[in-house]
Design a protein around this motif. Structure first.
Motif, PDB file in Angstrom:
ATOM      1  N   GLY A 371       0.798  -1.224   0.000  1.00 32.15           N
ATOM      2  CA  GLY A 371       0.000   0.000   0.000  1.00 32.15           C
ATOM      3  C   GLY A 371       0.823   1.263   0.000  1.00 32.15           C
ATOM      4  O   GLY A 371       0.335   2.324   0.381  1.00 32.15           O
ATOM      5  N   ASP A 374       1.356   7.286  -3.062  1.00 29.29           N
ATOM      6  CA  ASP A 374       1.083   8.685  -2.748  1.00 29.29           C
ATOM      7  C   ASP A 374       0.386   9.404  -3.902  1.00 29.29           C
ATOM      8  O   ASP A 374       0.246  10.625  -3.887  1.00 29.29           O
ATOM      9  N   ALA A 392      -0.841  12.523   2.954  1.00 27.57           N
ATOM     10  CA  ALA A 392      -0.876  11.745   4.186  1.00 27.57           C
ATOM     11  C   ALA A 392      -2.144  12.099   4.956  1.00 27.57           C
ATOM     12  O   ALA A 392      -2.648  13.215   4.891  1.00 27.57           O
ATOM     13  N   THR A 395      -8.166  10.296   3.408  1.00 23.72           N
ATOM     14  CA  THR A 395      -8.626  10.724   2.084  1.00 23.72           C
ATOM     15  C   THR A 395      -9.898   9.971   1.722  1.00 23.72           C
ATOM     16  O   THR A 395     -10.030   8.781   2.017  1.00 23.72           O
ATOM     17  N   TRP A 428      -4.587  -6.446   2.544  1.00 25.30           N
ATOM     18  CA  TRP A 428      -4.686  -5.065   2.059  1.00 25.30           C
ATOM     19  C   TRP A 428      -5.695  -4.951   0.924  1.00 25.30           C
ATOM     20  O   TRP A 428      -6.460  -3.998   0.852  1.00 25.30           O
ATOM     21  N   SER A 747      -0.514   2.156   3.573  1.00 24.44           N
ATOM     22  CA  SER A 747      -1.836   2.773   3.498  1.00 24.44           C
ATOM     23  C   SER A 747      -2.865   1.710   3.853  1.00 24.44           C
ATOM     24  O   SER A 747      -2.546   0.525   3.970  1.00 24.44           O
ATOM     25  N   ALA A 773      -5.350   7.543  11.586  1.00 21.85           N
ATOM     26  CA  ALA A 773      -4.502   8.152  10.562  1.00 21.85           C
ATOM     27  C   ALA A 773      -3.153   8.575  11.119  1.00 21.85           C
ATOM     28  O   ALA A 773      -2.218   8.822  10.353  1.00 21.85           O
ATOM     29  N   ARG A 778      -1.562   6.556   5.342  1.00 17.14           N
ATOM     30  CA  ARG A 778      -2.674   7.013   4.503  1.00 17.14           C
ATOM     31  C   ARG A 778      -3.853   6.055   4.647  1.00 17.14           C
ATOM     32  O   ARG A 778      -3.677   4.846   4.505  1.00 17.14           O
ATOM     33  N   ILE A 779      -5.033   6.600   4.925  1.00 16.87           N
ATOM     34  CA  ILE A 779      -6.262   5.818   4.928  1.00 16.87           C
ATOM     35  C   ILE A 779      -7.132   6.356   3.799  1.00 16.87           C
ATOM     36  O   ILE A 779      -7.435   7.553   3.752  1.00 16.87           O
ATOM     37  N   ILE A 780      -7.493   5.464   2.868  1.00 16.24           N
ATOM     38  CA  ILE A 780      -8.224   5.875   1.662  1.00 16.24           C
ATOM     39  C   ILE A 780      -9.591   5.208   1.688  1.00 16.24           C
ATOM     40  O   ILE A 780      -9.695   3.978   1.671  1.00 16.24           O
TER      41      ILE A 780
END
Length: 832
Positions: A371, A374, A392, A395, A428, A747, A773, A778-780
């Motif tokens: 993961g 960016d 970061a 998101t 993931w 992420s 976070a 990064r958490i998407i």
């Protein structure tokens, strides 16, 4: 000039699903608080009324909330016809579509009402000698950010904005307090004075789903006298919040626990009927909450408007516990202990261990993070080419239809899904699973592999090609048939007793670790606070020094004809005296500032007592992990010696050294998988209890399946919302445990289960994601967007997918995100 300052009304706020006569009880509470505030304001008769943002609780408020506001404004107009009302839109009032001004804009057409929802608005009212600058949320998050300016020609300058105070200048609205008569802030639910003329009014009601941090203070509004600078807080009655006295759970005594719950409820004056209450059990495992299942807990939840139940703090994970370079040595110790227990530890078995745990096996412990992305760059069918950076933090990618969101997810997996660790890569990429059992299995295996299980499997793989023992032991078999020589029912009874004793020791050790964590956290906060105070004070001295130096240069350049810094008159004969006083003050500031600079440098490093406490706490954590593995190994033995257990052992010859080591390896593997599953269930139970507001107490593994434990009994019929909450809790808990090892996750990708949550659980999950976070870079979140749009201030970035078939604008369009930010500056600094 008298000003009434209200903020954060959150009209339309709904929570807990409690309805009375067709109206949400909490929505009615919030409306009543607003109406009471208006009655007090009419009685106090101010010259100006200010509402500094978050008038509504969400950008699409219910019609009932708009009606309450409209009636309130009409009441003000009829009662105080000469009093203007200034409002700014906060993030909760602002739709994500830039062309949509939101519901608040409708009220802008009311007589005497100015409601800024998009651009900064300046208003001059000559009758009141007033200049008002209204800065709505969109203006604070727009780049470049707004730069509000006062009007020196006007007697009273008023600034209204909604946001958080930042220390960094990056993307923050610069505010100069001395340029304004008063700065009315919104965005904080507690009243707070930043400096003499800069205040947060706070909210009129407690408008968080979990309002414990806001439980102690009164709610209300401010009356401010601009001429004298004085302000007065006016309290408004609000729904009572009761944080019950914490209950310490000792030794799993469930009868005592139930008795203490009854006692602490009786200690609350008037009981908990109709109140928002919290019950916290210190030192408790989520499993201990199950002792409260049944009619008693259900009765308490029915009596209170809302009752939240929390297990005690869990041990804080130390990255050093799971340094993967230590995995081979930790495995060696575990194998030797197991072989010694079986009476098989000798030179021959040690030679097998040395052969297995060479440098090649140690390389298996190295994990490449999954993961690590960016940016999002590629083609999306039906949408087009996308190219966007992913900052970061938290998101959201929202909007579009199901196909476009799925394509976005697949593109993210393609970009960031590479890793040498197959279980981690599988975790993931698997944002959803068909069943809770599948989700738990995938997540627990990923946790185990990031904590050294790969080394165990590498050793087993090396044993299998040379397996000449004839035992038929294989690392991949789900059940191992065996029977250790000398095993009897007496041995089973003795080991079962030892297991119970070890489990009790584990509970006591865990309680000690939690206490040590709390003490360490307090010491760490004291040090950080002291360091921040030193930094803030030093910056204050620096600002003052720059300001004084600027005045000195102006005086020296102008000479005796320079104006007095205080009254503005020409200095003439007082020039030398004023110049000398300014020089003396400047030198004193420089001297004091030098001391604070030295103090800040001293505090850069952790003090010795804090380092000692950290070392002591780390040793306790290492002892906890060792005891946890011991308990799991004992459980594996008990299971293997019982008929129908998950692991039934078969005789291994006394001279079969490789078979003896393999048997020990398989026990260690089963123990570590069990340990990973246990810590995951513990944390996931805490998370699901939090997400559901205590409706689900824990996630358990019983009878070969995963169970959700409700407040009354085990849930027999699981709703889609509860299933989604459990899946999301497991995924978030696993991510936080993997990230605690210091490597593994670049992420975290979240998708479908989120959109199936009920609205309250969705908002709680966003708050939890924001907290996590700080652990996961990064958490998407890929989502439809309804809940995301209701809490834009929680996100660092929100991107909206262009509708299929549309050609206007970019394929991914950024929308306002994050809280409004402002920074207090000195006018002298801004000039230079």
């Amino acid at each position: 000039m008298i000003l009434a300052h209200l903020s954060d009304l959150h009209l339309g706020f709904r929570a807990y699903g409690r309805i009375d006569r067709g109206v949400d009880i909490r929505e009615r509470d919030v409306s009543l608080a607003f109406e009471r505030a208006l009655q007090d304001i009419i009685r106090l008769n101010p010259d100006i009324v200010v509402v500094s943002g978050d008038v509504f609780d969400r950008p699409d408020p219910p019609a009932s909330a708009v009606v309450v506001l409209a009636r309130g404004l009409e009441l003000l107009r009829s009662s105080l016809p000469e009093t203007p009302v200034f409002m700014v839109a906060g993030p909760r009032d602002t739709p994500r579509q830039l062309g949509d001004p939101g519901a608040l804009a409708v009220l802008d057409s009311f007589p005497n009402v100015e409601a800024a929802t998009d651009l900064t608005r300046s208003i001059i009212m000559e009758r009141l000698e007033l200049h008002a600058c209204l800065v709505p949320y969109r203006a604070t998050v727009r780049h470049p950010s707004a730069f509000p300016e006062s009007d020196p020609r006007i007697r009273w300058n008023l600034l209204v904005l909604h946001g958080t105070l930042e220390q960094s200048e990056q993307a923050a609205v610069p505010v100069v307090p001395e340029d304004w008569s008063y700065i009315a802030l919104g965005g904080q639910h507690r009243t707070e004075q930043v400096c003499s003329n800069v205040l947060w009014a706070g909210s009129l009601e407690r408008v968080a789903l979990d309002p414990w941090a806001d439980a102690g203070g009164e709610k209300g509004f401010l009356m401010v006298n601009l001429e004298s600078g004085e302000h007065q807080f006016h309290a408004i009655p609000s729904r009572p919040v009761a944080a019950l006295a914490p209950i310490k759970v000792v030794g799993g005594d469930h009868d005592q626990l139930r008795r203490r719950v009854r006692e602490v409820v009786q200690e609350i004056p008037g009981g908990i009927k109709g109140k928002i209450a919290r019950l916290r059990l210190e030192g408790a495992f989520p499993q201990d909450l199950l002792a409260l299942q049944g009619g008693e807990l259900s009765g308490l939840r029915t009596s209170a408007l809302h009752l939240a139940i929390e297990a005690g703090k869990e041990p804080r994970p130390f990255p050093a516990d799971w340094l993967l370079e230590d995995a081979p040595s930790l495995l060696r110790v575990a194998l030797e202990k197991e072989l010694e227990r079986d009476g098989f530890l000798d030179d021959a078995t040690q030679a097998v261990i040395e052969e297995l745990l060479d440098s090649d096996t140690a390389d298996a412990s190295k994990v490449h993070a999954v993961g690590g992305l960016d940016a999002l760059d590629g083609d999306i069918p039906g949408v087009g080419r996308v190219s966007a950076s992913i900052p970061a933090g938290l998101t959201a990618v929202i909007g579009g239809d199901g196909r476009s969101r799925k394509s976005i997810k697949e593109l993210l997996i393609q970009i960031g899904g590479g890793s040498n660790n197959k279980p981690l890569r599988h975790f993931w990429a698997c944002t959803d699973a068909g069943t809770l059992e599948e989700m738990l299995s995938i997540a627990s295996l990923a946790i185990a592999f990031t904590r050294g299980l790969a080394v165990v499997d590498a050793a087993l793989e090396r044993l299998e090609p040379g397996d000449k023992s004839g035992t038929g032991l294989r690392s991949g078999t789900p059940a191992l048939e065996s029977n250790v020589p000398g095993s009897t029912s007496i041995d089973l009874e003795a080991i079962a007793t030892e297991t119970q004793s070890a489990e009790q020791d584990l509970r006591s050790l865990r309680a000690g670790v939690v206490e040590a964590d709390v003490a360490l956290e307090a010491s760490m906060m004291d040090w950080l606070s002291e360091r921040q105070d030193a930094e803030t004070t030093l910056n204050t001295y620096r600002d003052r020094a720059r300001q004084l130096r600027s005045r000195l240069r102006q005086l020296e350049a102008t000479g005796p004809d320079a104006p007095c810094p205080l009254c503005g008159r020409v200095l003439e004969g007082h020039y030398d005296e004023v110049l000398r006083e300014l020089n003396n003050e400047w030198e004193a500031v420089i001297q004091d500032g030098s001391w604070w600079r030295s103090r800040r440098e001293q505090l850069e490093l952790k003090p010795p007592n804090l380092q000692e406490r950290e070392e002591k706490t780390l040793k306790l954590h290492m002892a906890l992990e060792a005891q946890s593995e011991r308990v799991e190994l004992l459980r594996v033995r008990v299971s293997g010696m019982r008929a129908g257990g998950s692991l039934i052992e078969k005789e291994v010859a006394g001279d079969d050294h490789r078979g003896q080591v393999m048997l020990a390896l398989l026990r260690v593997r089963a123990a570590r998988e069990g340990r990973a599953r246990d810590v995951l269930l513990d944390r996931a139970s805490r998370f699901v209890c939090r997400l559901t507001g205590g409706r689900i107490l824990a996630i358990t593994l019983r009878g070969g399946g995963v169970r959700l434990e409700g407040d009354y009994e085990t849930l027999r019929s699981i709703s889609e919302e509860d299933l989604s909450a459990a899946k999301l809790a497991i995924r978030l808990a696993a991510a936080s445990l993997i990230a605690a090892g210091g490597q593994g996750l670049g992420s975290l990708l979240l998708e479908e289960p989120f959109d199936r949550l009920d609205p309250e659980a969705g908002i709680r999950s966003l708050v939890l994601m924001k907290e996590l976070a700080s652990e996961v870079p990064r958490i998407i979140l890929v989502s439809r967007g309804a809940t995301v749009g209701a809490r834009p201030e929680l996100f660092d970035c929100i991107m909206e997918i262009r509708e299929e078939g549309s050609t206007a604008g970019p394929a991914l369009r950024p929308t306002p995100a994050g809280p409004g930010r402002f920074m207090l500056r000195s006018s002298a600094i801004l000039k230079h």
